[in-house]
Design an enzyme around this catalytic site. Structure first.
Site, PDB file in Angstrom:
ATOM      1  N   THR A 127       0.829  -1.202   0.000  1.00  0.00           N
ATOM      2  CA  THR A 127       0.000   0.000   0.000  1.00  0.00           C
ATOM      3  C   THR A 127       0.866   1.255   0.000  1.00  0.00           C
ATOM      4  O   THR A 127       0.569   2.221  -0.715  1.00  0.00           O
ATOM      5  CB  THR A 127      -0.941   0.002   1.213  1.00  0.00           C
ATOM      6  OG1 THR A 127      -1.740  -1.179   1.185  1.00  0.00           O
ATOM      7  CG2 THR A 127      -1.846   1.221   1.190  1.00  0.00           C
ATOM      8  N   ALA A 130       2.241   1.761  -3.389  1.00  0.00           N
ATOM      9  CA  ALA A 130       1.227   2.348  -4.266  1.00  0.00           C
ATOM     10  C   ALA A 130       1.088   3.842  -4.007  1.00  0.00           C
ATOM     11  O   ALA A 130       0.880   4.634  -4.942  1.00  0.00           O
ATOM     12  CB  ALA A 130      -0.106   1.645  -4.054  1.00  0.00           C
ATOM     13  N   TYR A 131       1.199   4.234  -2.750  1.00  0.00           N
ATOM     14  CA  TYR A 131       1.149   5.655  -2.389  1.00  0.00           C
ATOM     15  C   TYR A 131       2.291   6.422  -3.053  1.00  0.00           C
ATOM     16  O   TYR A 131       2.076   7.490  -3.664  1.00  0.00           O
ATOM     17  CB  TYR A 131       1.215   5.778  -0.874  1.00  0.00           C
ATOM     18  CG  TYR A 131       1.509   7.157  -0.352  1.00  0.00           C
ATOM     19  CD1 TYR A 131       0.518   8.130  -0.315  1.00  0.00           C
ATOM     20  CD2 TYR A 131       2.777   7.480   0.126  1.00  0.00           C
ATOM     21  CE1 TYR A 131       0.792   9.405   0.173  1.00  0.00           C
ATOM     22  CE2 TYR A 131       3.054   8.746   0.624  1.00  0.00           C
ATOM     23  CZ  TYR A 131       2.061   9.702   0.644  1.00  0.00           C
ATOM     24  OH  TYR A 131       2.329  10.957   1.124  1.00  0.00           O
ATOM     25  N   LEU A 132       3.506   5.901  -2.959  1.00  0.00           N
ATOM     26  CA  LEU A 132       4.645   6.574  -3.571  1.00  0.00           C
ATOM     27  C   LEU A 132       4.492   6.649  -5.092  1.00  0.00           C
ATOM     28  O   LEU A 132       4.804   7.683  -5.708  1.00  0.00           O
ATOM     29  CB  LEU A 132       5.942   5.851  -3.206  1.00  0.00           C
ATOM     30  CG  LEU A 132       6.365   5.929  -1.741  1.00  0.00           C
ATOM     31  CD1 LEU A 132       7.622   5.091  -1.520  1.00  0.00           C
ATOM     32  CD2 LEU A 132       6.602   7.370  -1.307  1.00  0.00           C
ATOM     33  N   LYS A 135       1.919   9.360  -5.863  1.00  0.00           N
ATOM     34  CA  LYS A 135       2.503  10.688  -5.680  1.00  0.00           C
ATOM     35  C   LYS A 135       3.443  11.033  -6.833  1.00  0.00           C
ATOM     36  O   LYS A 135       3.446  12.154  -7.345  1.00  0.00           O
ATOM     37  CB  LYS A 135       3.255  10.747  -4.353  1.00  0.00           C
ATOM     38  CG  LYS A 135       2.366  10.895  -3.136  1.00  0.00           C
ATOM     39  CD  LYS A 135       1.652  12.244  -3.141  1.00  0.00           C
ATOM     40  CE  LYS A 135       0.957  12.542  -1.843  1.00  0.00           C
ATOM     41  NZ  LYS A 135       0.160  13.807  -1.933  1.00  0.00           N
TER      42      LYS A 135
END
Length: 220
Positions: A127, A130-132, A135
């Site tokens: 997760t 996926a965030y990085l 962004k």
């Protein structure tokens, strides 16, 4: 100047709203839940309830009319899955940029994350990876927009310790932590420094006063 902050109920956003309102600026915060409105008013910001995961470009542009700057400080938050990293951290940031272009608002500050352009370290949670990635994709979208005077700010690990007013701000700082207070202070200073447009900056705690750190990277 009127500044519109997407993700207006976030921890950094509320701090930034207090700073801007405290110096006499007009601040609008975009929030998803009506029950968040009181916290924004307490911080000195005018709340606008609008879900950036479902809003149209035209709806967001209407909120941005007559603004001098926009700040993307929204995030899916802890506990959200991979899908919402894409719909909030990536897609909502792109939506805000599209709306800023439509509304004629040139100044755009992106609150991103250190490591957004890098492959995740071995063992990184799926997760967070996926965030990085989300962004990084949002940041990349900004870099191709000639109609926006964008600045990407990539803080290190965020803490709730009291701000020190001293930071390290550069194209590359190395990993480290930074207080949310100091992130908000840097954002406020960046809003006052249009010559930082086109820069992607990392931010961690350091020894340089915030105004000096921003002036140094701006080349002023």
């Amino acid at each position: 100047m009127r500044t519109v902050i997407a993700g207006g109920h976030g921890q950094i956003a509320l701090r930034l709203e207090r700073l801007l309102a405290g110096r006499g600026d007009e601040v609008t915060g975009i929030i998803r839940k009506p029950e968040q409105a009181a916290a924004l008013r307490e911080a000195g910001a005018e709340p606008v309830v609008l879900d950036l995961e479902s809003a149209s470009v035209a709806e967001v542009a209407d909120v941005l009319r007559d603004a001098g700057a926009v700040v993307f400080a929204a995030g899916a938050g802890p506990g959200s899955g991979v899908a919402r990293k894409e719909t909030v951290d990536r897609d909502a940031a792109v939506l805000l940029a599209d709306a800023a272009e439509r509304a004629g608002v040139r100044r755009y500050l992106m609150v991103s994350s250190m490591g957004a352009d890098s492959d995740p370290r071995p063992g990184t949670d799926d997760t967070f990876a996926a965030y990085l990635k989300a962004k990084g994709a949002a940041d990349a979208s900004l870099r191709h927009r000639a109609a926006l005077d964008w600045t990407v700010l990539r803080p290190g690990q965020l803490t709730n310790d009291p701000g020190t007013g001293r930071v390290r701000l550069a194209a590359s700082t190395g990993y480290g932590s930074v207080t949310r207070d100091d992130v908000a202070a840097v954002l406020a200073e960046l809003l006052d420094t249009p010559s930082t447009a086109g820069l992607t900056l990392e931010l961690i705690g350091g020894h340089t006063p915030v105004p000096v750190a921003v002036k140094d990277v701006a080349g002023n």
